[in-house]
Structures are given as C-alpha cells and as structure tokens.
Design a protein around this motif. Sequence first.
Motif, PDB file in Angstrom:
ATOM      1  N   SER A   1       6.657  -3.088  10.620  1.00 41.43           N
ATOM      2  CA  SER A   1       5.981  -2.143   9.881  1.00 41.43           C
ATOM      3  C   SER A   1       4.467  -2.945   9.568  1.00 41.43           C
ATOM      4  O   SER A   1       4.336  -3.988   9.568  1.00 41.43           O
ATOM      5  N   GLY A   2       3.705  -1.885   9.385  1.00 41.11           N
ATOM      6  CA  GLY A   2       2.124  -2.415   9.004  1.00 41.11           C
ATOM      7  C   GLY A   2       1.472  -1.256   8.276  1.00 41.11           C
ATOM      8  O   GLY A   2       1.798  -0.350   8.115  1.00 41.11           O
TER       9      GLY A   2
ATOM     10  N   THR B   1       0.794  -1.309  -0.001  1.00 42.72           N
ATOM     11  CA  THR B   1       0.145   0.040  -0.002  1.00 42.72           C
ATOM     12  C   THR B   1       0.853   1.377   0.008  1.00 42.72           C
ATOM     13  O   THR B   1       0.168   2.458  -0.083  1.00 42.72           O
ATOM     14  N   GLN B   2       2.149   1.058   0.029  1.00 45.50           N
ATOM     15  CA  GLN B   2       2.783   2.262   0.227  1.00 45.50           C
ATOM     16  C   GLN B   2       2.713   3.242  -1.333  1.00 45.50           C
ATOM     17  O   GLN B   2       3.060   2.512  -2.285  1.00 45.50           O
TER      18      GLN B   2
ATOM     19  N   ALA C   1       4.738   2.589   9.890  1.00 43.32           N
ATOM     20  CA  ALA C   1       3.395   2.009   9.598  1.00 43.32           C
ATOM     21  C   ALA C   1       2.856   2.992   8.575  1.00 43.32           C
ATOM     22  O   ALA C   1       3.085   4.197   8.501  1.00 43.32           O
ATOM     23  N   PHE C   2       1.795   2.392   7.684  1.00 42.61           N
ATOM     24  CA  PHE C   2       1.278   3.426   6.935  1.00 42.61           C
ATOM     25  C   PHE C   2      -0.578   3.037   7.196  1.00 42.61           C
ATOM     26  O   PHE C   2      -0.895   2.271   7.614  1.00 42.61           O
ATOM     27  N   SER C   3      -1.146   4.346   7.300  1.00 41.83           N
ATOM     28  CA  SER C   3      -2.517   4.480   7.944  1.00 41.83           C
ATOM     29  C   SER C   3      -3.473   5.119   6.983  1.00 41.83           C
ATOM     30  O   SER C   3      -2.873   6.293   6.393  1.00 41.83           O
ATOM     31  N   PHE C   4      -4.720   4.832   6.720  1.00 42.07           N
ATOM     32  CA  PHE C   4      -5.328   5.317   5.716  1.00 42.07           C
ATOM     33  C   PHE C   4      -7.033   5.400   6.333  1.00 42.07           C
ATOM     34  O   PHE C   4      -7.020   4.413   7.037  1.00 42.07           O
ATOM     35  N   LYS C   5      -7.792   6.263   5.777  1.00 42.77           N
ATOM     36  CA  LYS C   5      -8.936   6.272   5.818  1.00 42.77           C
ATOM     37  C   LYS C   5      -9.708   5.223   5.003  1.00 42.77           C
ATOM     38  O   LYS C   5      -9.071   5.095   3.732  1.00 42.77           O
TER      39      LYS C   5
ATOM     40  N   LEU D   1      -0.069   8.201  17.315  1.00 43.99           N
ATOM     41  CA  LEU D   1       0.763   7.290  17.973  1.00 43.99           C
ATOM     42  C   LEU D   1       1.488   6.654  17.238  1.00 43.99           C
ATOM     43  O   LEU D   1       2.762   6.363  17.612  1.00 43.99           O
ATOM     44  N   LEU D   2       1.336   6.482  15.902  1.00 40.40           N
ATOM     45  CA  LEU D   2       2.244   5.754  15.063  1.00 40.40           C
ATOM     46  C   LEU D   2       3.659   6.476  14.913  1.00 40.40           C
ATOM     47  O   LEU D   2       4.847   6.119  14.723  1.00 40.40           O
TER      48      LEU D   2
END
Length: 466
Positions: free
Chosen positions: A329-330, A2-3, A359-363, A394-395
């Motif tokens: 990583s997540g 997803t990066q 980590a990678f985070s998304f809506k 937090l990440l």
Amino acid sequence: MTQETAVLSAAPETALEGTPVRKVFVKTYGCQMNVYDSDRMTDALAKDGYVSTDVMDDADLVLLNTCHIREKAAEKVYSALGRLRDLKKKKASEGRQMMIGVAGCVAQAEGDEILRRSPAVDLVIGPQTYHRLPEALKRVKRGERVLETDYAIEDKFEHLPAPDKAKTRARGVTAFLTVQEGCDKFCSFCVVPYTRGSEVSRPVVQIVQEAQKLVDAGVREITLLGQNVNAWHGDGPNGESWGLGELLHRLAAIEGLARLRYTTSHPRDMDDGLIAAHRDLPQLMPYLHLPIQSGSNRILKAMNRRHTTDEYIALINRIKAARPDLALSGDFIVGFPGETDADFEDTLRLVEAVGYAQAFSFKYSTRPGTPGADLKEQVPEAVKAKRLERLQALLLKQQNDFARQCIGKTIDLLLEKPGRMPGQLIGRSPWLQSVNVDAKSSQIGDIIKVRITAAGPNSLFAEVVS
C-alpha cells in the motif's frame, strides 16, 4: 499516516463503582493513532466516573479528537464547534450542563485561536498531554478555560490507566498499540513534526506489558502505530536499543497473539532486521504500507523525502524477496508545487512498475507553517483534480486486479464482527481486505480457513473450507 476516518465513541460502558456517572461523547477524526488516543482518553476519564455514550445530546462532555493532515481540517472543527455551541445553549436552557473539549493535532496547532474563535469551548488539549485530561476538567469545573498544549516532560503513557478487560473485549478482537510518536523527517508538505513533535519511542517493557493485557482480554491481532513507526528504537529490558524487527519478534512470542501489523512506515527506515522479520515471523501479516508520495525524483527532493525512486523500488524488491506474497500500500500526493506534466507521468510509471494492492492519493494542500506552503509554482486546482482522477483510476484498477487474483485462494481469516446480512461475519485477509463469510457470531475471534469465491468493489466473499 494519512488514512482518514471519523469514529464515534465506543458502546456505553459502566462507571467505576462509587463514582458519580457522567457521560462523554468522543468524535475521532483522522488516522489510527487518533483512534488509539481517543480510547486512551476514555480510559483516563473512567476513573472519574465518565462512561461513553453514542448520543451526543446525552453527554456531559463532548470531545473532538482532531486531525490536521488535510486542508480545511481546522475549518471542519470550527463548523462542528458551531453546532456544539448551539447544543450547549439548548442544554443550558433546560438546566443541563455540557463541557466542550478539543483534542488532537488541530488543538496543538491552533489552541489559542480555538479559544478565541469559539467561546463555548472549555478545554483545548494537545496529543502529548491528554493524560492530564482529568485534572484539566477539574480546572474547567472551577471556572477556567484550559489550554494544555505544552509538550509534556513526563511520559504520558506511564500516567495513563490501563483499560479493564471488559472494556478491551468490548472494543473487539483487534487493537491498535502506539509505540512511537512524532517525526524527525520534516517532509516539506507535512505538519506532523509541528503538531506531534520529534520522534519518541516507547520502551520495550512498556509496550510488551500493554500488548499482554490486550491479549489477556481476548485481542488476537495488534497493529503497532507510529507517525514513523519503523523509526522506532526503544530501550530494551537491559537498556540496550532495539529496532522494530526485534520488537516484533518479542511480541510474536506472546501466547495467543495470532497476528501483527504496523503502520505507517518511511522507506529510509526499513532496515535489515525489519525485512528479516517479514521473512521469519508467520504472525507478521504480508502487508506493508510504504508511502513514496511521488514518482518524480525532482519532486521527491523538493518534498525532502531523501530517497529516490530507484532506491524505493530496490527496497521493495528486497522486501518481496524476503516475503514473496507481500501486498503493498502507499500514499501519493499530486500537484505538489512545481510538479510538471512530466513529473506526474513519472508517478504513473512508478505505480505501474510497483503494483499496489491499495493506496491513498490526495491533491496537495498547503499546511500553514510547513516549508511547502511558501513554495512558488503552486499547481492550479483544476490541474491537480485532473491528475488525481487519472492516478486514482490506475490505483483502483490495481486494487481490483489484486482482489480478483485472490479468488480461489485458501486463506486464514480472523473473524472480527457481524456482517450486514444475517448469519454473516466480516474478517480481514492477511492483506487487510474485508472478507464476508457465513459463520456464527460465537466464532468472532476465531481464525478459520476460507476459500475466496468472489471480489466486490470494496470487499471479498468467501466460503468456509471444511
């Protein structure tokens, strides 16, 4: 995987002797696999006289290699095509021709729609058929508008020419190598099974041959790629089935190959052989991208992830027992349909319990054609935004904490490219962080010992250990 990244074509190359010179401009969106695919498309075009250019206005062919993993990805493509349409008209008024092609996952998902909405597009080609690109362009020159999105019966990798040493060397001392494509997991939020197809693993011999050619051209580090790379099960030299752990052992035996990585993985496919490879192979870097997506078991079930948070944490404990210095990583999705405040708090608790180096985070965004798009209880955008802000804070704290913990450590650093400052080079730590150090450009490709002296917001700083 997803990066997200946007990469332009490599530095200009030399056409094969005896062929007319034509220029291709490639813009790559999305994941590392698209970067690999763009390089291979460029290689396939080289025998027809195409060389890469970084100047779009100079190009005879512009290729957009697209990604469909994010919301509005298709609209970004149509916006870019609008600008290319105007450039094509301008060049035509000056007596110059330019072909426009769309490749990748948006091409696979919306091929007919692209041709309907964008008359300036000459070619749409999916990720499983880009080995047919030279022949497709010949059809374009005969006046056709070409759509090539059927899943190829033949093995595209067998039909792609290998890049020459000079071209590989120009791309750097690290390289991607796709070993697996497609996915059979059918997570309810994910479009990959519909754009990349079912899981397919390349055979061992084919992978080793490509890796050897990369190393012969000066590559020191190879990252194995797959939509679900640790599901790789390829045919061995005698027809037997190998797992990814066995493949890593075979690649580690290639003289001159100093480092190995792989991405992206699914928790259900981390078998004992792969965990043992992390324990036994010094070439395998102590970094693992292992997405969970949510810390709520209820949401994981709705996502069709087919694992629980307890199983995920137990797996991480097993891997860290084998490789104590492993950095994790997540990927995380917030606001999946039906996610409550309590579900989101479960995600925060999981992140606290695991501790991520990055980590990678998304809506959550709906992908047409996926089961998640039809689910009720869609979470309001404002709620998703607030949750994402909390999670990312937090990440980021965990990432910064991990970076600060590296200060004072002595590590092996692979020098990859010039830095921003004169006399500075950039390399990658074993944990995939960028590291800045004073060194000579002639040292690119060397692995040197350095001591981490400081941690910035996006990179580390180091001094050479004499």
